[in-house]
Design a protein around this motif. Structure first.
Motif, PDB file in Angstrom:
ATOM      1  N   TYR A   1     -23.949  16.618 -13.793  1.00 43.43           N
ATOM      2  CA  TYR A   1     -24.159  16.899 -15.219  1.00 43.43           C
ATOM      3  C   TYR A   1     -24.539  18.361 -15.356  1.00 43.43           C
ATOM      4  CZ  TYR A   1     -23.766  11.936 -15.253  1.00 43.43           C
ATOM      5  OH  TYR A   1     -23.270  10.677 -15.073  1.00 43.43           O
TER       6      TYR A   1
ATOM      7  N   ARG B   1     -26.024   7.924 -21.321  1.00 44.91           N
ATOM      8  CA  ARG B   1     -26.940   8.759 -22.080  1.00 44.91           C
ATOM      9  C   ARG B   1     -26.560  10.242 -22.054  1.00 44.91           C
ATOM     10  NH1 ARG B   1     -31.445   5.618 -23.479  1.00 44.91           N
ATOM     11  NH2 ARG B   1     -30.395   3.790 -24.324  1.00 44.91           N
ATOM     12  N   MET B   2     -26.128  10.708 -20.889  1.00 46.25           N
ATOM     13  CA  MET B   2     -25.743  12.115 -20.822  1.00 46.25           C
ATOM     14  C   MET B   2     -24.520  12.366 -21.717  1.00 46.25           C
ATOM     15  SD  MET B   2     -27.917  13.861 -19.155  1.00 46.25           S
ATOM     16  CE  MET B   2     -29.214  12.741 -19.728  1.00 46.25           C
TER      17      MET B   2
ATOM     18  N   PHE C   1     -32.882  20.105 -34.670  1.00 43.13           N
ATOM     19  CA  PHE C   1     -32.808  18.687 -34.327  1.00 43.13           C
ATOM     20  C   PHE C   1     -31.510  18.091 -34.874  1.00 43.13           C
ATOM     21  CE2 PHE C   1     -37.365  19.422 -34.199  1.00 43.13           C
ATOM     22  CZ  PHE C   1     -37.795  18.642 -33.148  1.00 43.13           C
TER      23      PHE C   1
ATOM     24  N   ARG D   1     -33.443   8.069 -32.131  1.00 44.52           N
ATOM     25  CA  ARG D   1     -34.067   9.344 -31.788  1.00 44.52           C
ATOM     26  C   ARG D   1     -33.312  10.492 -32.427  1.00 44.52           C
ATOM     27  NH1 ARG D   1     -34.065   9.250 -25.421  1.00 44.52           N
ATOM     28  NH2 ARG D   1     -33.197   7.158 -25.717  1.00 44.52           N
ATOM     29  N   ARG D   2     -34.030  11.555 -32.727  1.00 48.15           N
ATOM     30  CA  ARG D   2     -33.383  12.817 -33.060  1.00 48.15           C
ATOM     31  C   ARG D   2     -33.475  13.682 -31.806  1.00 48.15           C
ATOM     32  NH1 ARG D   2     -36.011  15.144 -38.369  1.00 48.15           N
ATOM     33  NH2 ARG D   2     -34.185  16.467 -38.157  1.00 48.15           N
ATOM     34  N   LEU D   3     -32.391  14.350 -31.445  1.00 43.81           N
ATOM     35  CA  LEU D   3     -32.421  15.205 -30.259  1.00 43.81           C
ATOM     36  C   LEU D   3     -32.733  16.641 -30.658  1.00 43.81           C
ATOM     37  CD1 LEU D   3     -29.293  13.956 -28.304  1.00 43.81           C
ATOM     38  CD2 LEU D   3     -31.679  13.223 -28.075  1.00 43.81           C
ATOM     39  N   TYR D   4     -33.288  17.368 -29.722  1.00 43.69           N
ATOM     40  CA  TYR D   4     -33.649  18.767 -29.961  1.00 43.69           C
ATOM     41  C   TYR D   4     -32.871  19.641 -28.987  1.00 43.69           C
ATOM     42  CZ  TYR D   4     -36.511  22.978 -30.295  1.00 43.69           C
ATOM     43  OH  TYR D   4     -36.944  24.264 -30.481  1.00 43.69           O
ATOM     44  N   LYS D   5     -32.400  20.781 -29.490  1.00 49.21           N
ATOM     45  CA  LYS D   5     -31.676  21.735 -28.624  1.00 49.21           C
ATOM     46  C   LYS D   5     -32.588  22.927 -28.380  1.00 49.21           C
ATOM     47  CE  LYS D   5     -26.959  23.427 -28.299  1.00 49.21           C
ATOM     48  NZ  LYS D   5     -25.685  23.066 -28.958  1.00 49.21           N
TER      49      LYS D   5
ATOM     50  N   MET E   1     -25.749  12.334 -25.386  1.00 51.69           N
ATOM     51  CA  MET E   1     -26.578  13.497 -25.716  1.00 51.69           C
ATOM     52  C   MET E   1     -25.737  14.761 -25.847  1.00 51.69           C
ATOM     53  SD  MET E   1     -30.187  12.843 -23.753  1.00 51.69           S
ATOM     54  CE  MET E   1     -31.448  11.897 -24.654  1.00 51.69           C
ATOM     55  N   GLU E   2     -24.887  14.977 -24.857  1.00 49.76           N
ATOM     56  CA  GLU E   2     -23.957  16.115 -24.937  1.00 49.76           C
ATOM     57  C   GLU E   2     -23.157  16.068 -26.232  1.00 49.76           C
ATOM     58  OE1 GLU E   2     -20.942  16.832 -21.819  1.00 49.76           O
ATOM     59  OE2 GLU E   2     -22.627  16.549 -20.429  1.00 49.76           O
TER      60      GLU E   2
ATOM     61  N   LEU F   1     -25.408  16.987 -29.189  1.00 44.48           N
ATOM     62  CA  LEU F   1     -26.023  18.323 -29.169  1.00 44.48           C
ATOM     63  C   LEU F   1     -24.992  19.421 -29.395  1.00 44.48           C
ATOM     64  CD1 LEU F   1     -28.617  17.913 -26.290  1.00 44.48           C
ATOM     65  CD2 LEU F   1     -29.118  18.453 -28.689  1.00 44.48           C
TER      66      LEU F   1
ATOM     67  N   MET G   1     -26.703   3.868 -16.915  1.00 47.37           N
ATOM     68  CA  MET G   1     -27.513   4.377 -18.020  1.00 47.37           C
ATOM     69  C   MET G   1     -27.431   5.895 -18.116  1.00 47.37           C
ATOM     70  SD  MET G   1     -28.797   1.946 -19.669  1.00 47.37           S
ATOM     71  CE  MET G   1     -29.942   2.844 -20.723  1.00 47.37           C
ATOM     72  N   ILE G   2     -27.589   6.544 -16.974  1.00 51.86           N
ATOM     73  CA  ILE G   2     -27.592   8.011 -16.975  1.00 51.86           C
ATOM     74  C   ILE G   2     -26.278   8.537 -17.534  1.00 51.86           C
ATOM     75  CG2 ILE G   2     -27.438  10.016 -15.430  1.00 51.86           C
ATOM     76  CD1 ILE G   2     -29.594   8.682 -13.684  1.00 51.86           C
ATOM     77  N   ASP G   3     -25.172   7.967 -17.076  1.00 51.18           N
ATOM     78  CA  ASP G   3     -23.889   8.501 -17.529  1.00 51.18           C
ATOM     79  C   ASP G   3     -23.689   8.262 -19.028  1.00 51.18           C
ATOM     80  OD1 ASP G   3     -21.471   9.917 -16.817  1.00 51.18           O
ATOM     81  OD2 ASP G   3     -20.470   8.090 -17.502  1.00 51.18           O
TER      82      ASP G   3
ATOM     83  N   MET H   1     -36.408  13.694 -26.192  1.00 54.43           N
ATOM     84  CA  MET H   1     -35.493  14.219 -27.203  1.00 54.43           C
ATOM     85  C   MET H   1     -34.617  15.336 -26.628  1.00 54.43           C
ATOM     86  SD  MET H   1     -37.978  14.310 -30.548  1.00 54.43           S
ATOM     87  CE  MET H   1     -39.120  12.948 -30.872  1.00 54.43           C
ATOM     88  N   ILE H   2     -34.683  15.523 -25.323  1.00 53.59           N
ATOM     89  CA  ILE H   2     -33.804  16.492 -24.653  1.00 53.59           C
ATOM     90  C   ILE H   2     -33.226  15.810 -23.418  1.00 53.59           C
ATOM     91  CG2 ILE H   2     -35.043  18.557 -25.480  1.00 53.59           C
ATOM     92  CD1 ILE H   2     -36.364  18.705 -22.728  1.00 53.59           C
TER      93      ILE H   2
END
Lengths: 316, 316, 316, 316, 316, 316
Positions: free
Chosen positions: F180, C283-284, C299, C309-313, C287-288, C291, C279-281, F267-268
């Motif tokens: 990461y 998702r990372m 966002f 989801r909307r991601l935030y930087k 997300m990367e 972003l 999951m972590i890999d 979201m981050i």
């Protein structure tokens, strides 16, 4: 070369000509602000979406739903689906010598034959009260049963589809009761004959089997309406209270899950069987319907009524 | 007066005597700190919980699971369930002239007869590859099939229950394929014959049909194990790749819902039917099993395996 | 002025020129009944949808998927997404002196380097049986591993994406086993190396890492297929039964939830960790990936693979 | 010292004496194989579980459900709940000069007063057809309404609880229609008056308001039964079809969610309001009922009918 | 003939002229590669989508969101929805003598009047601490309250919609507390006044009541933000700890279900009521809003915010 | 023979003697109406349920929760769980020479050491605002952190369990940020350090690490409370608004699913990692805790906190 083809035979790239029934027709505006006609046309073998580009305001009025038309056009592909680009289209006239009956998508057995077979099952019911209730309802429904579909757009949405659905369920029910011999056949047959009977009021169908929901259908649904029907007829005939109650319970519970419309699950084995026989017939219909259009070794597109499953056609 | 009764005939207040098999036995401590034996005993007609009050530490060792005992006791009621308060209890001896076979709860048809009928269905499969795979697996499984239950505690948890389940499904499958004539009978029969076959490894059963989960059963489950079996046998026999794949797909999808163990839903009609035939047989078994103990016009207690439904027995 | 830009640098209003790979191409009909080409093109930095308006029937045949093209066009915006309106487009020729390798979106580490590092992890496995099974499978898979993506359209859907996914998971697994020192590293590494290995058969990928589902992939899925692979190889090598069973259990349970394909949850700590590392890999990566295209303090649009989801930087 | 206390005043450690009604009584066997009586007794202020230890077989027959008894005993605590250990117990006799009416837990308003107020609301309905249907049903139901509870064990499970529920809903409905002035008051009042009316047949209640489900109640439920009632009465009175349909729709949809028994959600504002007014009255009843037993600044135990919430009583 | 009509009066086929506010405007590219403007325009009676075909790049800049325009155009129908094809369009000038105030869709009561009535409710709170907290927050929020909508696109998404929502809830709350007299009115009023107060920060609205989510709104949500506000103000005023805690609990729990944003359900009756009052007001608003556009005896289209229900307008 | 054993070494049938801490004690009434004491006692190695049969009313008052006692008794088995039947029991006195510290179940690292390591992580935070907020909160919490458990009854419900949980998460977080590398370590460390910090107020714990929920804990929960804490401290220190907002977002979203208390998902990327690191540490703790009591090749009983999974201990 222009070929005379039925819808099931269409292939992308064909230039075709043929006779079809209009199931839906709507004038629309393209994003470049031109009118076009958006239609669904059908023949015995299936249905297809069609377009008439660049037409006049009001032209849709000349082609009412349910009319038989002669069409010339090209078959194209759009998002994996075939589409009919119509170049020429007119209403059928006497000279064409065509009979709309030959173009209607309907059950594969003649309505009269189906009704006769269904009526034989009614006669097999031994319990007087059950038989009387069922017989009265079926006879009163005969006229509509002859052409009603079982749905607006799901399984058995064809002319006489409801009767075809009931008939195959009766055949299955009879066979299952040979394996599960404790089952009360009277109840099982009655449940099958009545479970969807108020679809005749939930839907408004024309004689081609094209249907819309009625007001009462939307506000109450065929399950509530069917229970009410049984109450009424049962009381008129002075039937046994428990029998009326159990027949209503079978109608109430036949969708099995609350989210599909049944607030109670079956509490008798005949109700349990009714549900599964209903599911089997619906699913076999849908699967056959979608598999007939693909080649062995292929998958269908995702099918909405089967929870977006893609079906596979074996090649052995 | 002490009566000789079978379990199904017990009523609260009876003073009874009879012969029963021990299915479970455990020494426990009452809340007033006295030892008592907590047992489940059965005969051909059912099972009941029993207690032996005020007994010695270690007394449970004298009565191993699976032994036939003679019991004298009283029938009481506890939270709506009957209970057997055991006053006297001993192991059966030669003088009793009793045969444990006559007390085992098992399928209503003899194992040999069931196997023969099942084997006939194998012979009806026309496709060579399908037939070879199924035949090899069924023959290799014969010994266990003769006595394995279909579950630890759910439907068909009786001696030879798995074979009885398969057999009734085959009969149903054959009849359904008369109504839905497009169905590939070879596939349908094969699916029925193989769908639960690795319950033979998922469970460890003794010859009385009393089972526990095996290590592999818990970690992998009979669906995964069954697919593996088909792969192995299919490869040994050099069967067609697509056939192996489709048989595995049928096993994989027969529980239908992910939360019941099937990550894929059936993508062929035969898989769809397999699921419903499986459901029907399990449900008819459970319903018959619970309805046999109540009077017409009554409800059963809520039944866990039927989502806590109470069943009703009609009185007409 | 026409600028030479990579996809990641495109801004609405740009007039650009550049070299791109065709990932998807389709001839379509606009609602005003004109043909246009609908393409997805990519370079190392990303991908973009493009259109060629008003083109000839059949023109799509000149530009097969996977070819490198030279393009001139304008960047426009449509529903918040950039789009490339192509004015000129031709296949690359020798004079361009371009190498397709320089335009493929792939893992940021060279395949050979990744394979070497992965292979080192195989060597770290101390248990002989585990090591033998893993080593045999990894070596046999090497050819495909070099270019296979980890998905058709989700995370790591890039060339050599599967190997990149495995590699980062191994690195994470190694570090976590320093904190959770009781964990069996052999099992953890084996689980990571094998968990997705049958994506190599579930998908059919070309050498650019563009993939479709295979027949077996759709009917069985990579989890079932992976378990089968381990059985086969394990038996060939005569490995310990429990080890084979546990490795299969790890593959079976790594999606964790039935609705995501795992009928069993992990019953060993190493299986639990495998799931979270996976999951972590994923998702990372996602997300990367999203972003990188937005500015600090902004966002993203809702991201389907992250449950919309909307991601935030962050801007600090 | 022995104190005369009502149930609400009981505290652990009390030695009490008082008069109570038997709501449930059962002879049971303790785990040390002694008979004891397990009772639920009530007075106006609440109910409590009681035990009579070491009693004779058959002693429960001397104390039928619904009788008024004199009791002496001790209050103990078991898993956070008070319990009454009964030392002495006899049926009330003439000399006691007690009237059972004074011990029944019932609505806080007299039935006749409630009926009068409800009937006034019927008179406020202006539409003739609606009024006629409602009036006929309410008048025919009067006898049962006087004492029926609204449930077997949930909210308003007290004598005349159903009428109290209807009454408070009518008051609320009237007030809400002042804020939401577009609402059709006739419909709203009719919906409130009829929504639960067939609880009078779904339950079998004695005159103390202690109820069990009827056969029809279990198989069909009060929603289906209520719709049927409206059909019957509506047809008898020759009422407008749409009005009958809409009243049935309000009954059908008032539980709002399929899993609570409503296959359709309200499609008119009056149905929407009916649902929320029903919820509010049920919840306010339950909350008051549980909060009355705790001190400010305390939490109740988890309450099953409120999804296991614990309630808090503010101290300001 | 060109008619001057308000949006609610539009019918397909009309040729109209009128004044409207631009709520949204975007330049788009049609599938035949021509620019067109896609707008949402509104007046007091509703809003409608409009198109300007064949316009110049950049033309959208001349018509900023929020400006009042004069339009001439035709009403067409597209997928069952009306659409405005704009033929002529210009900004309003002084000669038109139009006041933008007369075209804004807003609450049916004047903001000042609403605020006065709300403020009266604040004054009815007797508990000093509660009153002080509420008063301080309401007074500080006054400026924004005057024009803020209650949502971006759901119920009460109109100018001053938030205050209108609060006001009708206060009226309802007052009336309900007459029926449920045990309820703490101070708490109920305070809960209503504060429950959505941080929508003033969750959204960024312009003075027309057109809103977007703020950064903090997206990352934290108005429930978390509201609790924080109460903490801050409560501490500044040195209010009683339990009061602060309970007010926060009411805000925290008012959405009732975790999936709608409330991790805790109400544990006090006033919180329970707050939730239902909130639901009732939202639903009555939505239903009124959709029913106003259809004729008696008709159904609306499926309404997204009402779980896709279609509403029915009774004809009696 | 009586043996001195620690709880982990107990086997059914043992006659034991030892020193234990009372974690829970309650006087109860057996079903044969005798008083008995029901206790939970623990030592460093685990906890066990115990009974003292036939004791005096009030005897529980002599043995307050948290006292160290000397016990002699027998180990029995009840429903697959060990139980301690206490024959003799007294409070420890000076002569015993025992130190309660040696009997408390706590984290395997000394509190001071853990705090020092945690504090080092605080020092690794480079961003001044983040560091200041975290440092202030951690220093103010130090006293409670030294002994607080992380839960009432779930994972890390041991003395200093919360700090142990935080510490292992920090170690994991540091390692993951090596794989990461784009992750903002300051944020990740801060999120880990603060995510559960208000468990210090959600629970009321004694110095042995035995906890109950506080009033505020039940009404608001540690997530809401933690956000409030960050707001307060952040404002006091005049920290950057965005930083405060993001730290609150991390606390708000760390339970990930609404039904577990997080109305927003991360979201981050740092929030995403925080969630998974939290899960991993909780699960590894639980798994270790349950596996330590079984033999290789065995399964545990179903574990409630792991969705009733049974864990398996591999034997290789």
């Amino acid at each position: 070369m222009v070929e005379e083809k039925s819808i099931q035979e269409f292939k992308s790239g064909d230039e075709i000509q043929g006779f079809f029934i209009i199931k839906k027709i709507e004038m629309k505006l393209s994003t470049n602000n031109k009118n076009f006609l958006d239609l669904t046309v059908s023949d015995k073998t299936g249905e297809i979406n069609g377009k008439v580009w660049g037409c006049q305001e009001g032209q849709d009025k000349d082609f009412p739903t349910g009319s038989l038309i002669k069409v010339r056009g090209n078959i194209t592909e759009w998002k994996g689906k075939l589409q009919l680009k119509i170049n020429l289209m007119r209403l059928v006239n006497e000279d064409d010598g065509k009979n709309i009956e030959d173009y209607i998508q309907g059950a594969p057995i003649k309505p009269e034959e189906m009704f006769d077979e269904i009526y034989e099952y009614v006669q097999k019911i031994k319990n007087k009260d059950i038989k009387n209730i069922v017989e009265k309802i079926i006879l009163e429904s005969k006229e509509k049963l002859m052409y009603y579909p079982a749905a607006k757009s799901l399984h058995h949405a064809i002319r006489s589809g409801l009767m075809y659905h009931i008939l195959r369920m009766l055949r299955t029910g009879e066979k299952l009761s040979e394996v599960y011999a404790n089952v009360n056949k009277d109840l099982l047959f009655a449940g099958i004959l009545l479970h969807d009977i108020e679809k005749l009021e939930e839907l408004n169908s024309d004689e081609l089997g094209i249907a819309e929901y009625s007001k009462e259908g939307q506000l109450l649904g065929h399950i509530s309406m069917g229970m009410n029907k049984i109450s009424q007829v049962g009381q008129e005939l002075g039937a046994n209270e428990e029998i009326i109650m159990i027949l209503k319970h079978m109608v109430l519970s036949h969708h099995y899950e609350p989210e599909f419309g049944s607030p109670k699950k079956p509490m008798i084995p005949e109700g349990e069987l009714l549900h599964y026989i209903d599911m089997i017939d619906a699913r076999m219909y849908d699967m056959e319907d979608h598999l007939k259009n693909i080649e062995p070794g292929e998958f269908t597109a995702p099918i909405w009524s089967l929870e977006n499953r893609r079906l596979y056609k074996t090649s052995f």
